[in-house]
Design an enzyme around this catalytic site. Structure first.
Site, short mmCIF file in Angstrom:
data_model
loop_
_atom_site.label_atom_id
_atom_site.label_comp_id
_atom_site.label_asym_id
_atom_site.label_seq_id
_atom_site.Cartn_x
_atom_site.Cartn_y
_atom_site.Cartn_z
N SER A 1 66.31 79.07 -27.24
CA SER A 1 66.12 78.29 -26.01
C SER A 1 66.77 76.92 -26.17
O SER A 1 66.88 76.41 -27.29
CB SER A 1 64.62 78.09 -25.72
OG SER A 1 64.42 77.18 -24.66
N TYR B 1 56.52 74.45 -28.73
CA TYR B 1 57.41 75.56 -28.39
C TYR B 1 58.84 75.25 -28.82
O TYR B 1 59.52 76.08 -29.42
CB TYR B 1 57.35 75.79 -26.88
CG TYR B 1 58.34 76.78 -26.32
CD1 TYR B 1 58.11 78.15 -26.40
CD2 TYR B 1 59.51 76.34 -25.69
CE1 TYR B 1 59.02 79.06 -25.88
CE2 TYR B 1 60.41 77.24 -25.16
CZ TYR B 1 60.17 78.60 -25.26
OH TYR B 1 61.07 79.49 -24.73
#
Length: 246
Positions: free
Chosen positions: A138, A151
């Site tokens: 990501s 995250y």
């Protein structure tokens, strides 16, 4: 079911995993699909097989059950030529900040589980001297942001791991691709205010992944504009970046 034109998709019930399954099947790839709940795969697997005339196998795999990874791979009917890991879990950023168990699940789901499974597959690819590994990381891993740094830190770990794996496996004829999605309209981002021009649909992301696979890209940003946006973010001095809120 032939191994030569085949893909193993780990996390095939995720929005991106499902889209990648349809995209690769449209190009004639046979599929091996995994999820924690195999029953969730069967109906869609039948639709893919009927629509594209490919063979589709469904399997149960919990990526956090680390001791099961090798057994799962040994039980596959063959070693697929391509493996894509689409496992990820955003969780609740506030819970991840305040509760150790929530933070641990985010870290394990986005880094430790995928990395350990990919290590098992990489070992098998190295033995046969071929294969492609695709890991979905990501842009959140490019730099730690206050809103999702737990995250983001896990995705940063996965990005670094894939980079090292690519470097190690290149002499052995194995290609490793890092996919860095930006915002994607999926159930994981439901309820967020997503800017339309910066938000991809899962099908767009899948097309970018297939194109990058064909072109043997090392790193894929999807949408492409995120490559330039994150280039700017990475260049911000820390004394400036720490004051930002985006």
């Amino acid at each position: 079911m032939g191994a030569e034109k085949s893909i193993l998709i780990v996390g095939a019930t995720s929005a991106i995993g499902r889209a990648v399954a349809w995209e690769f099947a449209a190009h004639g790839f046979n599929l091996q699909l995994t999820a924690r709940d195999r029953e969730r795969l069967t109906a869609e697997a039948a639709q893919i097989a009927q629509r594209h005339g490919v063979q589709v196998g469904c399997h149960t795999l919990d990526i956090l059950a680390y001791q099961s990874h090798a057994t799962f791979l040994d039980a596959l009917p063959f070693l697929p030529a391509v493996t894509l890991c689409a496992v990820g879990w955003l969780g609740n950023p506030t819970d991840a900040e305040e509760y150790r168990r929530s933070a641990q699940r985010v870290m394990e789901s986005n880094y430790l589980g995928p990395a350990l499974l990919l290590a098992e597959i990489a070992h098998r690819y190295q033995q046969v001297g071929s294969g492609t590994l695709i890991g979905i990381s990501s842009v959140a891993g490019e730099r730690g942001r206050a809103s999702n740094y737990v995250y983001g830190s896990a995705k940063a770990g996965l990005t670094a791991y894939l980079s090292g794996l690519r470097n190690r496996l290149y002499p052995h004829g194995i290609h490793v691709i890092t996919v860095k999605p930006g915002l994607v309209d999926t159930p994981m981002t439901a309820g967020m205010a997503l800017p339309r021009l910066l938000t991809a649909q899962p099908q767009q992301t899948a097309r970018d992944i297939y194109r990058g696979f064909v072109q043997k890209k090392d790193v894929i940003y999807t949408l492409w504009i995120w490559r330039w946006l994150m280039g700017v973010v990475r260049c911000l001095p820390e004394h400036v970046f720490k004051k930002t809120r985006f």
